[in-house]
Scaffold this active site. Structure first.
Site, PDB file in Angstrom:
ATOM      1  N   GLU A  38       0.880  -1.159   0.000  1.00  0.00           N
ATOM      2  CA  GLU A  38       0.000   0.000   0.000  1.00  0.00           C
ATOM      3  C   GLU A  38       0.929   1.223   0.000  1.00  0.00           C
ATOM      4  O   GLU A  38       1.766   1.346   0.894  1.00  0.00           O
ATOM      5  CB  GLU A  38      -0.833  -0.049   1.283  1.00  0.00           C
ATOM      6  CG  GLU A  38      -1.986   0.893   1.281  1.00  0.00           C
ATOM      7  CD  GLU A  38      -2.773   0.849   2.588  1.00  0.00           C
ATOM      8  OE1 GLU A  38      -2.693  -0.157   3.324  1.00  0.00           O
ATOM      9  OE2 GLU A  38      -3.445   1.841   2.875  1.00  0.00           O
ATOM     10  N   ARG A 264       4.044 -12.678  10.205  1.00  0.00           N
ATOM     11  CA  ARG A 264       4.719 -11.390  10.002  1.00  0.00           C
ATOM     12  C   ARG A 264       6.052 -11.405  10.704  1.00  0.00           C
ATOM     13  O   ARG A 264       6.241 -12.132  11.684  1.00  0.00           O
ATOM     14  CB  ARG A 264       3.906 -10.280  10.672  1.00  0.00           C
ATOM     15  CG  ARG A 264       2.771  -9.737   9.902  1.00  0.00           C
ATOM     16  CD  ARG A 264       2.038  -8.753  10.789  1.00  0.00           C
ATOM     17  NE  ARG A 264       2.526  -7.391  10.574  1.00  0.00           N
ATOM     18  CZ  ARG A 264       2.083  -6.601   9.602  1.00  0.00           C
ATOM     19  NH1 ARG A 264       1.159  -7.029   8.778  1.00  0.00           N
ATOM     20  NH2 ARG A 264       2.548  -5.378   9.465  1.00  0.00           N
ATOM     21  N   LYS A 274       3.684   0.886   9.437  1.00  0.00           N
ATOM     22  CA  LYS A 274       3.919   2.190   8.811  1.00  0.00           C
ATOM     23  C   LYS A 274       3.229   3.310   9.586  1.00  0.00           C
ATOM     24  O   LYS A 274       3.775   4.395   9.737  1.00  0.00           O
ATOM     25  CB  LYS A 274       3.402   2.163   7.375  1.00  0.00           C
ATOM     26  CG  LYS A 274       4.341   1.439   6.436  1.00  0.00           C
ATOM     27  CD  LYS A 274       3.751   1.326   5.048  1.00  0.00           C
ATOM     28  CE  LYS A 274       2.728   0.236   5.010  1.00  0.00           C
ATOM     29  NZ  LYS A 274       2.208  -0.060   3.689  1.00  0.00           N
TER      30      LYS A 274
HETATM   31  P1  ATP Z   1       1.968  -1.838   7.906  1.00  0.00           P
HETATM   32  O1  ATP Z   1       1.278  -2.371   9.103  1.00  0.00           O
HETATM   33  O2  ATP Z   1       3.406  -1.575   8.120  1.00  0.00           O
HETATM   34  O3  ATP Z   1       1.241  -0.709   7.251  1.00  0.00           O
HETATM   35  P2  ATP Z   1       0.856  -3.481   5.909  1.00  0.00           P
HETATM   36  O4  ATP Z   1       0.693  -4.949   5.977  1.00  0.00           O
HETATM   37  O5  ATP Z   1      -0.348  -2.638   6.008  1.00  0.00           O
HETATM   38  O6  ATP Z   1       1.960  -3.063   6.924  1.00  0.00           O
HETATM   39  P3  ATP Z   1       1.253  -3.324   3.110  1.00  0.00           P
HETATM   40  O7  ATP Z   1       1.916  -2.268   2.338  1.00  0.00           O
HETATM   41  O8  ATP Z   1      -0.180  -3.521   2.961  1.00  0.00           O
HETATM   42  O9  ATP Z   1       1.630  -3.062   4.617  1.00  0.00           O
HETATM   43  O10 ATP Z   1       2.038  -4.696   2.931  1.00  0.00           O
HETATM   44  C1  ATP Z   1       2.494  -5.226   1.719  1.00  0.00           C
HETATM   45  C2  ATP Z   1       2.823  -6.668   1.942  1.00  0.00           C
HETATM   46  O11 ATP Z   1       3.863  -6.798   2.913  1.00  0.00           O
HETATM   47  C3  ATP Z   1       1.631  -7.444   2.473  1.00  0.00           C
HETATM   48  O12 ATP Z   1       1.529  -8.636   1.736  1.00  0.00           O
HETATM   49  C4  ATP Z   1       1.963  -7.706   3.904  1.00  0.00           C
HETATM   50  O13 ATP Z   1       1.439  -8.906   4.329  1.00  0.00           O
HETATM   51  C5  ATP Z   1       3.496  -7.717   3.900  1.00  0.00           C
HETATM   52  N1  ATP Z   1       4.015  -7.300   5.195  1.00  0.00           N
HETATM   53  C6  ATP Z   1       3.819  -6.132   5.828  1.00  0.00           C
HETATM   54  N2  ATP Z   1       4.415  -6.118   7.026  1.00  0.00           N
HETATM   55  C7  ATP Z   1       5.030  -7.317   7.161  1.00  0.00           C
HETATM   56  C8  ATP Z   1       5.811  -7.930   8.194  1.00  0.00           C
HETATM   57  N3  ATP Z   1       6.092  -7.297   9.318  1.00  0.00           N
HETATM   58  N4  ATP Z   1       6.282  -9.184   7.968  1.00  0.00           N
HETATM   59  C9  ATP Z   1       6.009  -9.818   6.817  1.00  0.00           C
HETATM   60  N5  ATP Z   1       5.271  -9.307   5.828  1.00  0.00           N
HETATM   61  C10 ATP Z   1       4.779  -8.078   5.984  1.00  0.00           C
HETATM   62 MG    MG Z   2      -1.867  -2.146   4.901  1.00  0.00          MG
END
Ligand code: ATP
Ligand code: MG
Length: 554
Positions: A38, A264, A274
Site C-alpha cells: 500500500e 509477520r 507504517k
Molecule cells: P503496515 O502495518 O506496516 O502498514 P501493511 O501490511 O499494512 O503493513 P502493506 O503495504 O499492505 O503493509 O504490505 C504489503 C505486503 O507486505 C503485504 O503482503 C503484507 O502482508 C506484507 N508485510 C507487511 N508487514 C510485514 C511484516 N512485518 N512481515 C512480513 N510481511 C509483511
Molecule cells: Mg496495509
C-alpha cells in the site's frame, strides 16, 4: 524442473512445499506471485521478508512476480511512496514483471464486478453509520444483527450504488456491503464492506472516482486479473481467506489464486507498522522515513546495510505460521558477516587525544603501507604516515589502570597498529584537570617486530595529525528502550532519547581517495558508511556507524 523440485524440497518452508505439489499435480504451468504494498509509507524490514519470499519464489521457479500498488485509499496513497517503494525493491536487486500494476487501474472492472454482485442479490447499499455497522456486527461471543437496509430491492441498491458513484452522497453516508451471513462464526463474513465513499483527490485517478473498493474486494479480483497463482500474505488475513474465496466464487471467476498466510516479521526493539513509524516522524523523534535508526529499507541502506545482508537475514528467519519476536542481533550478525568481507580497513579516531612523540624530529615523516583488507590483497593498499603528533582514542588511555588493562597507561607500553611501540613520559592537563595531551617516546626498534626483552600487551589504533582530516561520526542505538515496543499500548513512552550520538574526530586522509569503496571498517571501532547528505550539510565528512565489530554469533 524435476531437479529444481528436488532442490527446493530441501528448503523447509511450507509455501515451497505447496508450490512443489501444485507443479507436480500440474495445477499450474508457471508460478506467478505478487508483492502488493500500500503506497502509504516507506517499506520496512517486515516488507523485505515478503519481498524476499515472493521474488525468490519467482526466481527459483522461473516464474513471475508482480509489483502491485494497493492504492485504494486516496487519503493516504501518494506518488512519493510509490517512488520510494520502487527504489527499495530495485535496490534489493529484484525486477518485477512488466511495468508495475495499480489496483486503481482496475477501478472500472471492480465497479462492474460490484454491480454484478448487487444484481445477483449478493450485495446491498447500507445506510448504517460506521459506528452502527460495528455494533450490528457483533463479536466472537455475540451474533451479528441484520441491517434494516439488507433487504432493499436490487433496483434500489443498483440506483443507490450509482448515486454513490456519481457523488450524490458524502463520506460515510452509505457503503456497499456483501450479503453473506451476519451469524457467521467468522466475523469477516458478517456482511463485509466492499465499497466506501471517499471524496478525496486520488493521486492517479484524480476526481474520477469518489467511491473506493476495500482491500478484501479488490485484492482477490486484482490477483485474478493478473493471473497470480499463489497469493501470499501475512497471518492477519487468515480470516479474510474465506471472503477471498467467497467473492471469486460468487463472481464466477474460475481461474484464480489461492491465498496462503505466513507469520509477520516482528523484530526486537522495533515497530513494524507504517502507521506507527509515521508517528515517530511527525513527532520528530527521527528525521524521516530514511533516518538510519528506522527499520525501513531506506533507513537501513543509509545506515550501511547491504541488500545481501538483508536477504540473508530473510533467508535465516525463514517462513512459518508461528509468530515470534526475532532477535535484533540476528540482523546485526548478517550485516557484520557481509561487511567483514567487503569493507576496507582504515583507522579513525572518534574521541581524539593528542600524543606528542618527543623523540621524533618535528618534520619526521615515515610512510607505512597498509593492506585494505587482511585477507584479500586485491582490495589494495593505502599509505599511513608516522609523525611527531598523532591522535589516539581517549578510551585507549588511563592514567591509573589495573593489571587487566591492555592499552596505554603510565608504565605500560602499547603498540600503535602497523607501527611502533610507545611509552608515556608526561601528561599535560588543563586548569580543570582534564588531560590535554600526552608526551610519549617511541621505540625505534619495534616496527613490525616485538622487543625481545619485554612483552607488549596491547595494540591501539591511531592517526598522525598530518595524515588526518576532521570527520563526524553518528553513532546509533535502538529507537526504543524495550524489546517489544509493538506489543505495548503506549509505545511512545518507551523512546530511547539517546538513540543518536554525534562525535567529532578524525579519519585517515587517504580514505578520501577511497570513498568509492563505500563500506569501511574503522579498526577496533566498527563498520561505517559515509552519509552523503550529512556530509554536505555539515561541510565535513560524516559517517554513520552501521554496526560494532563484535556481537552474537548464529
Ligand atoms: P503496515 O502495518 O506496516 O502498514 P501493511 O501490511 O499494512 O503493513 P502493506 O503495504 O499492505 O503493509 O504490505 C504489503 C505486503 O507486505 C503485504 O503482503 C503484507 O502482508 C506484507 N508485510 C507487511 N508487514 C510485514 C511484516 N512485518 N512481515 C512480513 N510481511 C509483511
Ligand atoms: Mg496495509
Amino acid at each position: 524442473m524435476e531437479n529444481k523440485i528436488m532442490k527446493i524440497h530441501k528448503i523447509n518452508n511450507f509455501i515451497y512445499k505447496i508450490i512443489n505439489k501444485d507443479l507436480k499435480n500440474k495445477k499450474y504451468k508457471k508460478i506467478h506471485t505478487r508483492f502488493p504494498p500500500e503506497p502509504n509509507g516507506f517499506l520496512h524490514i517486515g516488507h523485505a521478508k515478503s519481498i524476499y519470499l515472493n521474488f525468490e519464489i519467482s526466481k527459483i521457479y522461473n516464474g513471475k512476480c508482480n509489483l502491485r500498488f494497493d492504492d485504494t485509499n486516496p487519503n493516504t496513497a501518494s506518488k512519493i511512496y510509490v517512488k520510494s517503494i520502487k527504489k527499495d525493491i530495485k535496490w534489493m536487486g529484484y525486477i518485477w514483471n512488466k511495468k508495475s500494476f495499480y489496483v486503481s487501474q482496475y477501478f472500472n472492472k471492480l465497479y462492474k464486478y460490484a454491480q454484478k454482485l448487487i444484481k445477483n442479490n449478493l450485495a446491498y447499499v447500507d445506510k448504517l453509520s460506521k459506528k452502527e455497522i460495528k455494533e450490528y456486527r457483533g463479536t466472537l461471543k455475540k451474533k451479528g444483527q441484520n441491517s434494516p437496509y439488507r433487504n432493499q430491492t436490487i433496483e434500489k441498491n443498483m440506483k443507490l450504488f450509482k448515486d454513490m458513484k456519481n457523488g450524490k452522497f458524502q463520506d460515510g453516508d452509505l457503503c456497499l456491503r456483501a450479503k453473506i451471513n451476519m451469524n457467521s462464526a467468522n466475523i469477516v463474513m458478517r456482511d463485509p464492506v466492499l465499497y466506501r465513499i471517499k471524496k478525496k483527490l486520488h493521486y492517479r485517478t484524480k476526481n474520477k472516482w469518489c467511491i473506493y473498493p476495500t482491500y478484501d474486494f479488490s485484492h482477490c479480483i486484482s490477483d485474478s486479473i493478473e493471473k497470480i497463482t499463489h497469493s501470499l500474505c501475512s497471518l492477519e488475513f487468515l480470516d479474510n481467506n474465506q471472503l477471498y474465496q467467497w467473492i471469486l466464487r460468487n463472481l464466477n471467476i474460475k481461474k484464480h489464486a489461492k491465498q496462503y498466510e505466513f507469520s509477520r516479521l516482528n523484530l526486537e526493539y522495533t515497530i513494524l507498522s507504517k502507521r506507527k513509524l509515521k508517528v515517530l516522524i511527525e513527532k520528530k523523534i527521527v528525521s524521516g522515513w530514511n533516518d538510519p535508526r528506522m527499520p525501513t529499507i531506506s533507513g537501513l541502506r543509509i545506515r550501511g546495510y547491504t541488500p545481501k545482508s538483508i536477504k540473508n537475514f530473510c533467508k535465516k528467519i525463514g517462513v512459518s505460521k508461528k509468530n515470534h519476536l526475532i532477535e535484533f542481533s540476528l540482523l546485526e550478525y548478517c550485516i557484520r558477516n557481509h561487511l567483514n568481507n567487503i569493507a576496507c580497513r582504515f583507522m579513525a579516531i572518534i574521541n581524539p587525544l593528542k600524543i606528542v612523540i618527543i623523540n621524533l624530529p618535528r618534520k619526521y615523516k615515515e610512510k607505512i603501507i597498509v593492506n585494505n583488507h587482511p585477507l584479500y590483497p586485491d582490495m589494495g593498499t593505502h599509505k599511513i604516515y608516522f609523525n611527531k603528533i598523532i591522535y589516539i582514542d581517549k578510551n585507549d588511555f588511563q592514567e591509573v589502570a589495573n593489571k587487566k588493562y591492555r592499552r596505554l597507561t603510565i608504565n605500560q607500553e602499547v603498540r600503535l597498529r602497523y607501527s611502533y611501540v610507545i611509552k608515556v613520559k608526561k601528561i599535560k592537563k588543563n586548569s580543570l584537570g582534564y588531560i590535554k595531551k600526552i608526551y610519549c617516546t617511541y621505540d625505534k626498534n619495534t616496527l613490525n617486530k616485538n622487543p625481545v626483552d619485554r612483552k607488549i600487551k596491547g595494540v591501539i589504533h591511531w592517526i598522525s595529525k598530518k595524515n588526518s582530516i576532521p570527520a563526524k561520526f553518528r553513532i546509533f542505538q535502538h529507537i526504543f528502550s524495550i524489546k517489544n515496543p509493538d506489543s505495548v499500548k503506549n509505545y511512545l513512552k518507551y523512546i530511547n532519547h539517546e538513540s543518536i550520538k554525534i562525535q567529532n574526530g578524525f579519519v585517515e586522509k587517504s580514505l578520501i581517495k577511497n570513498v568509492k569503496k563505500k563500506f569501511f571498517q574503522f579498526e577496533r571501532e566498527g563498520y561505517f558508511i559515509i552519509d552523503k547528505k550529512e556530509t554536505i550539510k555539515n561541510k565535513k565528512i560524516t559517517f554513520n556507524k552501521t554496526i560494532s565489530l563484535k556481537g552474537k554469533k548464529y
